[in-house]
Design an enzyme around this catalytic site. Structure first.
Site, PDB file in Angstrom:
ATOM      1  N   ASN A 210      -1.765  -1.147  -9.981  1.00 22.70           N
ATOM      2  CA  ASN A 210      -1.434  -2.392  -9.292  1.00 22.70           C
ATOM      3  C   ASN A 210      -0.764  -3.365 -10.255  1.00 22.70           C
ATOM      4  OD1 ASN A 210      -3.551  -4.219 -10.491  1.00 22.70           O
ATOM      5  ND2 ASN A 210      -4.855  -2.603  -9.629  1.00 22.70           N
ATOM      6  N   LYS A 289       1.928  18.530 -13.981  1.00 25.97           N
ATOM      7  CA  LYS A 289       2.775  17.624 -13.212  1.00 25.97           C
ATOM      8  C   LYS A 289       3.119  18.253 -11.851  1.00 25.97           C
ATOM      9  CE  LYS A 289       7.125  15.202 -13.505  1.00 25.97           C
ATOM     10  NZ  LYS A 289       8.464  15.289 -14.022  1.00 25.97           N
ATOM     11  N   PRO A 305     -16.682   3.149  -7.223  1.00 26.76           N
ATOM     12  CA  PRO A 305     -17.842   2.249  -7.177  1.00 26.76           C
ATOM     13  C   PRO A 305     -17.383   0.796  -7.299  1.00 26.76           C
ATOM     14  CG  PRO A 305     -17.738   3.437  -9.277  1.00 26.76           C
ATOM     15  CD  PRO A 305     -16.679   4.014  -8.403  1.00 26.76           C
ATOM     16  N   PHE A 322     -13.642 -12.408  -8.600  1.00 30.16           N
ATOM     17  CA  PHE A 322     -12.327 -12.935  -8.262  1.00 30.16           C
ATOM     18  C   PHE A 322     -11.905 -12.332  -6.944  1.00 30.16           C
ATOM     19  CE2 PHE A 322      -9.960 -15.483 -11.384  1.00 30.16           C
ATOM     20  CZ  PHE A 322     -10.999 -15.718 -12.260  1.00 30.16           C
TER      21      PHE A 322
END
Ligand code: C5P
Length: 404
Positions: A210, A289, A305, A322
């Site tokens: 991310n 790969k 988790p 957060f």
């Protein structure tokens, strides 16, 4: 020393012979990681040229309140807001008198009225001028207003006489300035922080990740150190320098982060989870790969988790989460506070990646936070992440103390 790292310092140079020593001061401040802008009074420019300070600080020197060009680049109010601290060195008797009277007839004295940042002055003058009642009264006034007075020292003076009035040495000024930014609100407290993204491997070269930069978590680690805490920072893959004194453990995946956190829980009092942990990871990680042979490829994921929820459920650490949201910020934050049994949650609207004007959130230097705890809520306005981190740490320290 560690607290000057990333700080915005205005060095105000006034017209005393000690001004030449401030060239070295600028270099040392930058060595400590501070960003320095130099403001000179007219008489200071008679002693040292602005060009010297421009070269050393890496920024044009500000000399005039009414310079339209300089004001267009960074106006005096902007400069006053930019500062984390103002150090006036050397500070002449004249400048000390002006500050005591609230006179704002040049850029430096105006900045001192316009800033909310701490101000410190390092007097430098002939010892008789220093001991004069007018100067001493002015110094008492400044102390009353919580302006810090650094020195002066006793010794030989440029005028050939000996007495009290020498400007402190560069290293002494740096030490004192550094101590302005450290405080003890989290002394004897051990803080565990997660930061950055996690990478969930698909094969040896690909992963699911991310856009988290880790900046907010690193800024919080730095702020916790400044508040006197012992800090362990568990970081996902980021490209950031470890703040001084922080113990850093590098991990890659959510699972590694989980294990690292669990191995540290018993040694800490506060847990601040800023990491953008992947919620899912591929069930199978391929050893080789993957080849692009098929038209369609499915990757099956399973839940990771929830590190924060597990730590909070232990009910041992003061747990802060957060929430990065793209919609329904308040609702989602309050829900998470409750469902994860947190003591506090800081929520921010994630920047719209398609709109570069939205400069808060993941990859930005700026952020704005809405902070919730079970009985209350506060909005921390848009600011640099370093500044926000300090405010958040103060809030956490306050609530942690109340709870204990
Ligand atoms: O549920 P959500 O992922 O939105 O919650 C975000 C908060 O939970 C953040 O503080 C994040 O660091 C933490 N978290 C975690 N472990 C996960 C997922 C999120 O610690 N697997």
């Amino acid at each position: 020393m560690q607290t000057l790292l990333g700080k915005h310092i205005i060095l105000g140079v006034t017209g005393g012979i000690a001004a030449y020593k401030c060239a070295e001061l600028v270099r040392r401040l930058r060595d400590e990681g501070a960003e320095v802008r130099v403001v000179m009074t007219q008489s200071a420019t008679e002693f040292v040229t602005p060009l010297t300070f421009q070269a050393l600080s890496g920024h044009p020197v500000h000399t005039d309140l009414l310079d339209t060009e300089a004001e267009a680049a960074m106006g005096h109010i902007e400069l006053a807001r930019w500062a984390d601290g103002i150090l006036i060195a050397p500070a002449t008797a004249n400048m000390i008198g002006k500050l005591a009277q609230g006179i704002a007839n040049d850029l430096l004295s105006t900045l001192c009225l316009a800033t909310e940042a701490p101000i410190a002055v390092a007097p430098a003058m002939n010892h008789i001028m220093w001991s004069d009642n007018a100067t001493q009264d002015n110094i008492a006034t400044l102390k009353n207003r919580h302006i810090y007075i650094f020195g002066p020292a006793f010794g030989t003076q440029a005028c050939g006489e000996t007495g009290e009035g020498r400007m402190l040495e560069t290293h002494e000024l740096i030490e004192k300035l550094d101590s302005l930014f450290s405080h003890e609100s989290l002394s004897n407290t051990r803080v565990l922080i997660t930061a950055g993204p996690t990478y969930e491997a698909i094969d040896p070269v690909r992963f699911i990740g991310n856009r988290s930069s880790g900046r907010m978590g690193f800024a919080i680690a730095q702020a916790a150190i400044e508040a006197g805490a012992k800090v362990t920072l568990i970081a996902g893959p980021v490209n950031l320098q470890t703040p001084h004194k922080v113990e850093r453990i590098d991990v890659e995946s959510a699972h590694q982060m989980y294990q690292a956190v669990m191995s540290q829980v018993a040694e800490h009092d506060i847990f601040i989870a800023t990491a953008a942990v992947a919620d899912y990871s591929p069930i199978e990680t391929h050893d080789q790969k993957l080849k692009k042979s098929e038209e369609m490829l499915s990757i099956h994921l399973h839940r990771n988790p929830d590190i924060l929820a597990e730590v909070a459920a232990m009910n041992k650490l003061f747990s802060v989460g957060f929430a990065a949201e793209t919609e329904h910020l308040q609702d989602n934050a309050r829900k998470k506070l409750k469902s994860k049994q947190l003591d506090m949650i800081a929520a921010n609207q994630v920047a719209n990646m398609e709109n570069p004007d939205e400069d808060t959130g993941f990859n930005s230097e700026y952020n704005a936070l809405d902070v919730y705890w079970p009985e209350g809520y506060i909005q921390l306005e848009k600011a640099r992440k370093t500044e926000l981190a300090r405010k958040l740490i103060e809030l956490i320290a306050e609530h942690y103390k109340t709870k204990h």
